[in-house]
Design a protein around this motif. Sequence first.
Motif, PDB file in Angstrom:
ATOM      1  N   ALA A 298       9.365 -11.281   5.080  1.00 22.56           N
ATOM      2  CA  ALA A 298       9.092 -12.629   4.877  1.00 22.56           C
ATOM      3  C   ALA A 298       9.823 -13.259   3.787  1.00 22.56           C
ATOM      4  O   ALA A 298      10.396 -14.393   4.008  1.00 22.56           O
ATOM      5  N   ASP A 299       9.835 -12.699   2.704  1.00 19.54           N
ATOM      6  CA  ASP A 299      10.603 -13.326   1.403  1.00 19.54           C
ATOM      7  C   ASP A 299      11.981 -13.509   1.843  1.00 19.54           C
ATOM      8  O   ASP A 299      12.600 -14.515   1.293  1.00 19.54           O
ATOM      9  N   GLU A 300      12.679 -12.587   2.494  1.00 15.62           N
ATOM     10  CA  GLU A 300      13.921 -12.807   2.700  1.00 15.62           C
ATOM     11  C   GLU A 300      14.273 -13.749   3.618  1.00 15.62           C
ATOM     12  O   GLU A 300      15.243 -14.500   3.383  1.00 15.62           O
ATOM     13  N   TRP A 301      13.194 -13.768   4.727  1.00 16.44           N
ATOM     14  CA  TRP A 301      13.647 -14.937   5.778  1.00 16.44           C
ATOM     15  C   TRP A 301      13.414 -16.204   4.834  1.00 16.44           C
ATOM     16  O   TRP A 301      14.229 -17.009   5.369  1.00 16.44           O
ATOM     17  N   LEU A 302      12.436 -16.238   4.157  1.00 16.38           N
ATOM     18  CA  LEU A 302      12.358 -17.728   3.517  1.00 16.38           C
ATOM     19  C   LEU A 302      13.049 -17.924   2.832  1.00 16.38           C
ATOM     20  O   LEU A 302      13.343 -19.426   2.291  1.00 16.38           O
ATOM     21  N   ASP A 303      13.860 -16.904   1.893  1.00 16.74           N
ATOM     22  CA  ASP A 303      14.959 -17.219   1.019  1.00 16.74           C
ATOM     23  C   ASP A 303      16.191 -18.064   1.754  1.00 16.74           C
ATOM     24  O   ASP A 303      17.043 -18.641   1.026  1.00 16.74           O
ATOM     25  N   LEU A 304      16.186 -17.857   3.069  1.00 13.09           N
ATOM     26  CA  LEU A 304      17.417 -18.437   3.656  1.00 13.09           C
ATOM     27  C   LEU A 304      17.193 -19.891   3.932  1.00 13.09           C
ATOM     28  O   LEU A 304      16.057 -20.459   4.019  1.00 13.09           O
ATOM     29  N   ASP A 305      18.029 -20.512   4.043  1.00 11.93           N
ATOM     30  CA  ASP A 305      18.146 -21.910   4.381  1.00 11.93           C
ATOM     31  C   ASP A 305      17.554 -22.080   5.723  1.00 11.93           C
ATOM     32  O   ASP A 305      17.836 -21.439   6.580  1.00 11.93           O
ATOM     33  N   GLU A 306      17.188 -23.181   6.055  1.00  9.27           N
ATOM     34  CA  GLU A 306      16.615 -23.351   7.571  1.00  9.27           C
ATOM     35  C   GLU A 306      17.335 -23.530   8.379  1.00  9.27           C
ATOM     36  O   GLU A 306      17.510 -22.686   9.537  1.00  9.27           O
ATOM     37  N   GLN A 307      18.768 -23.926   8.234  1.00  9.25           N
ATOM     38  CA  GLN A 307      19.825 -23.648   9.247  1.00  9.25           C
ATOM     39  C   GLN A 307      20.510 -22.464   9.175  1.00  9.25           C
ATOM     40  O   GLN A 307      20.906 -22.089  10.386  1.00  9.25           O
ATOM     41  N   GLU A 308      20.247 -21.614   8.302  1.00  5.81           N
ATOM     42  CA  GLU A 308      20.603 -20.407   8.415  1.00  5.81           C
ATOM     43  C   GLU A 308      19.808 -19.562   9.403  1.00  5.81           C
ATOM     44  O   GLU A 308      20.280 -18.478  10.204  1.00  5.81           O
ATOM     45  N   ARG A 309      18.358 -19.835   9.107  1.00  4.81           N
ATOM     46  CA  ARG A 309      17.424 -19.164  10.269  1.00  4.81           C
ATOM     47  C   ARG A 309      17.905 -19.568  11.424  1.00  4.81           C
ATOM     48  O   ARG A 309      17.790 -18.591  12.221  1.00  4.81           O
ATOM     49  N   MET A 310      18.097 -20.649  12.079  1.00  2.57           N
ATOM     50  CA  MET A 310      18.137 -21.086  13.057  1.00  2.57           C
ATOM     51  C   MET A 310      19.535 -20.319  13.681  1.00  2.57           C
ATOM     52  O   MET A 310      19.597 -19.916  15.033  1.00  2.57           O
ATOM     53  N   ILE A 311      20.657 -20.452  12.957  1.00  4.37           N
ATOM     54  CA  ILE A 311      21.716 -19.864  13.203  1.00  4.37           C
ATOM     55  C   ILE A 311      21.447 -18.217  13.585  1.00  4.37           C
ATOM     56  O   ILE A 311      22.135 -17.852  14.758  1.00  4.37           O
ATOM     57  N   LEU A 312      20.666 -17.583  13.007  1.00  2.46           N
ATOM     58  CA  LEU A 312      20.485 -16.185  13.142  1.00  2.46           C
ATOM     59  C   LEU A 312      19.677 -16.106  14.711  1.00  2.46           C
ATOM     60  O   LEU A 312      20.011 -15.067  15.288  1.00  2.46           O
ATOM     61  N   VAL A 313      18.802 -17.026  14.836  1.00  4.33           N
ATOM     62  CA  VAL A 313      18.097 -16.987  16.012  1.00  4.33           C
ATOM     63  C   VAL A 313      18.869 -17.143  17.164  1.00  4.33           C
ATOM     64  O   VAL A 313      19.075 -16.686  18.288  1.00  4.33           O
ATOM     65  N   GLU A 314      19.606 -18.323  17.280  1.00  5.48           N
ATOM     66  CA  GLU A 314      20.784 -18.684  18.206  1.00  5.48           C
ATOM     67  C   GLU A 314      21.910 -17.402  18.417  1.00  5.48           C
ATOM     68  O   GLU A 314      21.956 -17.151  19.511  1.00  5.48           O
ATOM     69  N   ASP A 315      22.307 -16.741  17.417  1.00  9.58           N
ATOM     70  CA  ASP A 315      23.092 -15.549  17.518  1.00  9.58           C
ATOM     71  C   ASP A 315      22.543 -14.461  18.132  1.00  9.58           C
ATOM     72  O   ASP A 315      23.115 -13.946  19.188  1.00  9.58           O
ATOM     73  N   TYR A 316      21.176 -14.261  17.736  1.00  6.64           N
ATOM     74  CA  TYR A 316      20.455 -13.231  18.541  1.00  6.64           C
ATOM     75  C   TYR A 316      20.363 -13.552  20.126  1.00  6.64           C
ATOM     76  O   TYR A 316      20.480 -12.647  20.759  1.00  6.64           O
ATOM     77  N   HIS A 317      20.154 -14.546  20.260  1.00  7.77           N
ATOM     78  CA  HIS A 317      19.940 -14.778  22.029  1.00  7.77           C
ATOM     79  C   HIS A 317      21.448 -14.998  22.543  1.00  7.77           C
ATOM     80  O   HIS A 317      21.222 -14.695  23.890  1.00  7.77           O
ATOM     81  N   ARG A 318      22.129 -15.342  21.985  1.00  7.75           N
ATOM     82  CA  ARG A 318      23.600 -15.374  22.603  1.00  7.75           C
ATOM     83  C   ARG A 318      24.006 -13.958  22.630  1.00  7.75           C
ATOM     84  O   ARG A 318      24.638 -13.756  23.752  1.00  7.75           O
ATOM     85  N   ARG A 319      23.923 -13.208  21.612  1.00  8.41           N
ATOM     86  CA  ARG A 319      24.355 -11.846  21.663  1.00  8.41           C
ATOM     87  C   ARG A 319      23.651 -10.942  22.987  1.00  8.41           C
ATOM     88  O   ARG A 319      24.157 -10.110  23.403  1.00  8.41           O
ATOM     89  N   HIS A 320      22.365 -11.398  23.165  1.00  4.33           N
ATOM     90  CA  HIS A 320      21.684 -10.499  24.281  1.00  4.33           C
ATOM     91  C   HIS A 320      21.955 -11.478  25.432  1.00  4.33           C
ATOM     92  O   HIS A 320      21.090 -11.083  26.452  1.00  4.33           O
ATOM     93  N   ARG A 321      22.630 -12.423  25.469  1.00  4.40           N
ATOM     94  CA  ARG A 321      22.943 -13.209  26.774  1.00  4.40           C
ATOM     95  C   ARG A 321      21.684 -13.637  27.678  1.00  4.40           C
ATOM     96  O   ARG A 321      21.435 -13.733  28.606  1.00  4.40           O
ATOM     97  N   ILE A 322      20.759 -13.992  26.704  1.00  8.50           N
ATOM     98  CA  ILE A 322      19.269 -14.711  26.966  1.00  8.50           C
ATOM     99  C   ILE A 322      19.628 -16.188  27.311  1.00  8.50           C
ATOM    100  O   ILE A 322      20.012 -17.094  26.631  1.00  8.50           O
ATOM    101  N   ARG A 323      19.717 -16.558  28.583  1.00  6.40           N
ATOM    102  CA  ARG A 323      19.993 -17.920  29.087  1.00  6.40           C
ATOM    103  C   ARG A 323      18.787 -18.958  28.874  1.00  6.40           C
ATOM    104  O   ARG A 323      17.671 -18.446  29.335  1.00  6.40           O
ATOM    105  N   MET A 324      18.896 -20.003  28.486  1.00 13.20           N
ATOM    106  CA  MET A 324      17.985 -21.140  28.662  1.00 13.20           C
ATOM    107  C   MET A 324      18.685 -22.291  28.599  1.00 13.20           C
ATOM    108  O   MET A 324      19.749 -22.783  28.271  1.00 13.20           O
ATOM    109  N   PRO A 325      17.935 -23.367  28.884  1.00 10.41           N
ATOM    110  CA  PRO A 325      18.370 -24.788  28.971  1.00 10.41           C
ATOM    111  C   PRO A 325      19.173 -25.155  27.741  1.00 10.41           C
ATOM    112  O   PRO A 325      20.194 -25.797  27.429  1.00 10.41           O
ATOM    113  N   SER A 326      18.493 -24.955  26.419  1.00 16.90           N
ATOM    114  CA  SER A 326      19.148 -25.234  25.269  1.00 16.90           C
ATOM    115  C   SER A 326      19.037 -24.195  24.120  1.00 16.90           C
ATOM    116  O   SER A 326      17.624 -24.011  23.692  1.00 16.90           O
TER     117      SER A 326
END
Length: 130
Positions: A19-47
Motif C-alpha cells: 500500500a505505501d509503495e502504491w500510494l507513493d506513486l503519482d496518480e498518473q503512474e498508477r493508472m499507467i501501471l494498470v493500463e500496462d497490465y491489461h495491455r500486456r495480458h491482451r485484455i480487451r475492453m472498450p476503453s
Amino acid sequence: MEEYDPEMEEYDPSLDLAADEWLDLDEQERMILVEDYHRRHRIRMPSVEGHAVIHTIVENQLALEEPVVVATFARLRREGLDRHEAVHAIGSVLADRMQALLVGDQSEREPNEQYYEALGKLSAAKWRAS
C-alpha cells in the motif's frame, strides 16, 4: 499472498499491493501501471484508459484502508472471487455510481453513502450474474 517488490515497476491485480509503495506513486503512474497490465495480458475492453481509472480508484481505496471497501473486498474474496475479480466487482459499483452522478442523479443523499450502500448489497453471485 505475494506482495510487489519495492520498485513498483509493474501492477498485477492478482497480487496484494504494498500500500505505501502504491500510494507513493503519482496518480498518473498508477493508472499507467494498470493500463500496462491489461495491455500486456491482451485484455480487451472498450476503453483501457477508463478501465484503468476505475481500477486505480478501487486500488487506492484498498490501499487507504477505506473500511467499507476493505470489508466488501474481503467478503467478495470469501465468496470465491479472486483478487482481480473482486476489484472489478467493486469497480462496477463505483462506475455505476459515477455514471449516476454524471447524468444528474440529484439525490439528497451524500454520494459516498449511496456508494457504500450499494457495496453492502454487492455479492459475488450478483456480480457474476451481471
